[in-house]
Motif scaffolding. Sequence first.
Motif, short mmCIF file in Angstrom:
data_model
loop_
_atom_site.label_atom_id
_atom_site.label_comp_id
_atom_site.label_asym_id
_atom_site.label_seq_id
_atom_site.Cartn_x
_atom_site.Cartn_y
_atom_site.Cartn_z
N GLN A 1 2.31 3.06 7.15
CA GLN A 1 1.85 4.42 6.86
C GLN A 1 2.18 4.87 5.43
OE1 GLN A 1 -0.05 6.32 9.03
NE2 GLN A 1 -0.35 7.64 7.24
N PRO A 2 3.39 4.62 4.91
CA PRO A 2 3.67 5.02 3.52
C PRO A 2 2.76 4.31 2.52
CG PRO A 2 5.71 4.53 4.69
CD PRO A 2 4.59 4.05 5.55
N VAL A 3 2.36 3.09 2.82
CA VAL A 3 1.45 2.35 1.95
C VAL A 3 0.09 3.03 1.96
CG1 VAL A 3 0.46 0.09 1.44
CG2 VAL A 3 2.68 0.24 2.57
N TYR A 4 -0.36 3.39 3.14
CA TYR A 4 -1.64 4.09 3.28
C TYR A 4 -1.60 5.44 2.55
CZ TYR A 4 -5.53 6.56 5.53
OH TYR A 4 -6.69 7.29 5.77
N ASP A 5 -0.52 6.18 2.73
CA ASP A 5 -0.41 7.49 2.07
C ASP A 5 -0.44 7.35 0.56
OD1 ASP A 5 -0.20 8.67 4.56
OD2 ASP A 5 2.00 8.74 4.53
N LEU A 6 0.23 6.35 0.03
CA LEU A 6 0.24 6.12 -1.41
C LEU A 6 -1.16 5.73 -1.89
CD1 LEU A 6 1.69 5.86 -4.10
CD2 LEU A 6 2.39 3.54 -3.44
N PHE A 7 -1.83 4.89 -1.14
CA PHE A 7 -3.18 4.48 -1.51
C PHE A 7 -4.14 5.67 -1.52
CE2 PHE A 7 -7.46 3.34 0.06
CZ PHE A 7 -7.90 2.61 -1.04
N MET A 8 -4.06 6.52 -0.52
CA MET A 8 -4.94 7.69 -0.45
C MET A 8 -4.66 8.67 -1.59
SD MET A 8 -7.06 7.14 1.96
CE MET A 8 -7.82 8.77 2.12
N LYS A 9 -3.40 8.73 -2.00
CA LYS A 9 -3.03 9.60 -3.12
C LYS A 9 -3.45 9.00 -4.44
CE LYS A 9 1.02 11.75 -5.27
NZ LYS A 9 2.51 11.91 -5.22
N SER A 10 -3.33 7.66 -4.54
CA SER A 10 -3.62 6.97 -5.79
C SER A 10 -4.32 5.64 -5.49
CB SER A 10 -2.33 6.73 -6.58
OG SER A 10 -2.58 6.06 -7.79
N PRO A 11 -5.65 5.66 -5.31
CA PRO A 11 -6.39 4.45 -4.94
C PRO A 11 -6.25 3.29 -5.92
CG PRO A 11 -7.74 6.41 -4.64
CD PRO A 11 -6.52 6.85 -5.38
N ASP A 12 -5.87 3.58 -7.15
CA ASP A 12 -5.72 2.52 -8.16
C ASP A 12 -4.27 2.05 -8.29
OD1 ASP A 12 -8.46 2.57 -8.85
OD2 ASP A 12 -8.14 4.30 -10.15
N GLU A 13 -3.43 2.43 -7.37
CA GLU A 13 -2.02 2.03 -7.42
C GLU A 13 -1.90 0.50 -7.39
OE1 GLU A 13 1.27 2.66 -8.45
OE2 GLU A 13 0.71 4.56 -7.46
N SER A 14 -0.91 -0.02 -8.09
CA SER A 14 -0.74 -1.47 -8.17
C SER A 14 -0.30 -2.04 -6.81
CB SER A 14 0.30 -1.83 -9.22
OG SER A 14 1.60 -1.45 -8.79
N THR A 15 -0.61 -3.31 -6.61
CA THR A 15 -0.20 -3.98 -5.37
C THR A 15 1.31 -4.01 -5.24
OG1 THR A 15 -2.18 -5.37 -5.45
CG2 THR A 15 -0.39 -6.11 -4.04
N ASP A 16 2.00 -4.19 -6.35
CA ASP A 16 3.47 -4.23 -6.33
C ASP A 16 4.05 -2.91 -5.81
OD1 ASP A 16 3.59 -6.80 -7.25
OD2 ASP A 16 3.93 -6.26 -9.35
N ASN A 17 3.51 -1.80 -6.29
CA ASN A 17 4.01 -0.51 -5.84
C ASN A 17 3.64 -0.24 -4.38
OD1 ASN A 17 5.25 0.11 -8.26
ND2 ASN A 17 3.50 1.25 -9.08
N LEU A 18 2.48 -0.69 -3.98
CA LEU A 18 2.09 -0.55 -2.57
C LEU A 18 3.04 -1.36 -1.69
CD1 LEU A 18 -1.81 -0.78 -2.91
CD2 LEU A 18 -0.50 1.25 -2.27
N ARG A 19 3.38 -2.55 -2.14
CA ARG A 19 4.30 -3.40 -1.37
C ARG A 19 5.67 -2.73 -1.26
NH1 ARG A 19 7.35 -5.06 1.40
NH2 ARG A 19 8.06 -7.18 1.88
N LYS A 20 6.12 -2.10 -2.32
CA LYS A 20 7.43 -1.43 -2.30
C LYS A 20 7.45 -0.27 -1.31
CE LYS A 20 8.51 -2.60 -7.11
NZ LYS A 20 8.64 -2.08 -8.49
N ALA A 21 6.28 0.30 -1.04
CA ALA A 21 6.21 1.43 -0.12
C ALA A 21 6.26 0.99 1.34
CB ALA A 21 4.91 2.22 -0.38
N PHE A 22 6.06 -0.30 1.58
CA PHE A 22 6.06 -0.82 2.95
C PHE A 22 7.47 -0.75 3.55
CE2 PHE A 22 6.21 -4.36 6.06
CZ PHE A 22 5.12 -4.02 6.85
N LYS A 23 7.60 -0.20 4.78
CA LYS A 23 8.90 -0.06 5.43
C LYS A 23 9.20 -1.30 6.28
CE LYS A 23 9.31 4.97 5.78
NZ LYS A 23 9.52 6.11 6.73
N ASP A 24 9.83 -2.28 5.64
CA ASP A 24 10.14 -3.53 6.34
C ASP A 24 10.99 -3.31 7.58
OD1 ASP A 24 9.13 -6.04 4.83
OD2 ASP A 24 9.90 -4.76 3.24
N ASN A 25 11.95 -2.39 7.49
CA ASN A 25 12.86 -2.18 8.62
C ASN A 25 12.19 -1.50 9.81
OD1 ASN A 25 12.56 0.32 7.47
ND2 ASN A 25 14.75 0.77 7.30
#
Length: 296
Positions: free
Chosen positions: A196-220
């Motif tokens: 969900q945080p990855v999706y929220d970041l993408f919707m806010k900034s569709p051109d966000e880098s893959t690295d930043n999208l990956r950092k938003a992923f909640k592994d835990n």
Amino acid sequence: MQNNLGILLFSVSIPLLLGGCFGQESKIETQSSQISVQDYTGEGYALPYGRVTDEIAEKNLDGIRDATIKFFKEKYKTDVTVHNVVGAKDGATVFVESKGEPHFYTYAVVPIDELAKKVWTEKIWADEFQVENAIKGGLYSMIFKEEFKQLDNYFDSLAAEGQITGRTVESIQNVGGHGFSTPYYFISLADETAIQPVYDLFMKSPDESTDNLRKAFKDNAFSAEALFINIQLFMADPNAKPDKKLYDRIIKNLEEMNSIPRGSYSFVLNDHFIDKQSSSGMGDHSLDLVNDIIKE
């Protein structure tokens, strides 16, 4: 059975719109409706009560296409290609594919008044859960690209052996709607907490880098049992029934692979044919995994 859970969750609101899609498949098929999976592009696919609306939609394709492209750009920040429009009860289902990443397939619905022969493009809508699930699946494949590359390479190597094949890309485009899809599998999610945080970041900034999208992923917060990788393969030989030894070998390979994406893997091995009208490959001889393979 657990292996069907991902398909059922993903298709929970599809039956009325996409009757006959994967997950709503009937094992009662007639020979006259069968076609080689390698030749199937979606031609002949039909939805219930869609004959009249299909004819009306055909005469209004440009307007439907323009409205659909605008809808996905404004609501989901995504450029899409419209591949197919299929008449259904009281409307038309529009199958689309995203351009670039995140890559996914989904659909929208344009209402149609049969009596007035009116297409209400201004009332176009889509099931939010289906579309968001599709985008999230595309984002998951995007941020774990190397793992999916390993999975794709494995299926490509199987196909190169000459024993199995997958669906054509054209059939996925024209009668797809299953999120992130390849000729061999598609993704669906039951628990979206981690993505969900990855999706929220993408919707806010569709051109966000893959690295930043990956950092938003909640592994835990990720649960392998809640992300479904639904595999459907076909025998390459038109005269061959699903091969149990091959089926068992593929299961063993998947269980032993450590570099493929985390998730819950279901697996079906069909014969060579697919039903034109329903886009279903399931049949009496299909081999269907009872318990998912869980990759933590």
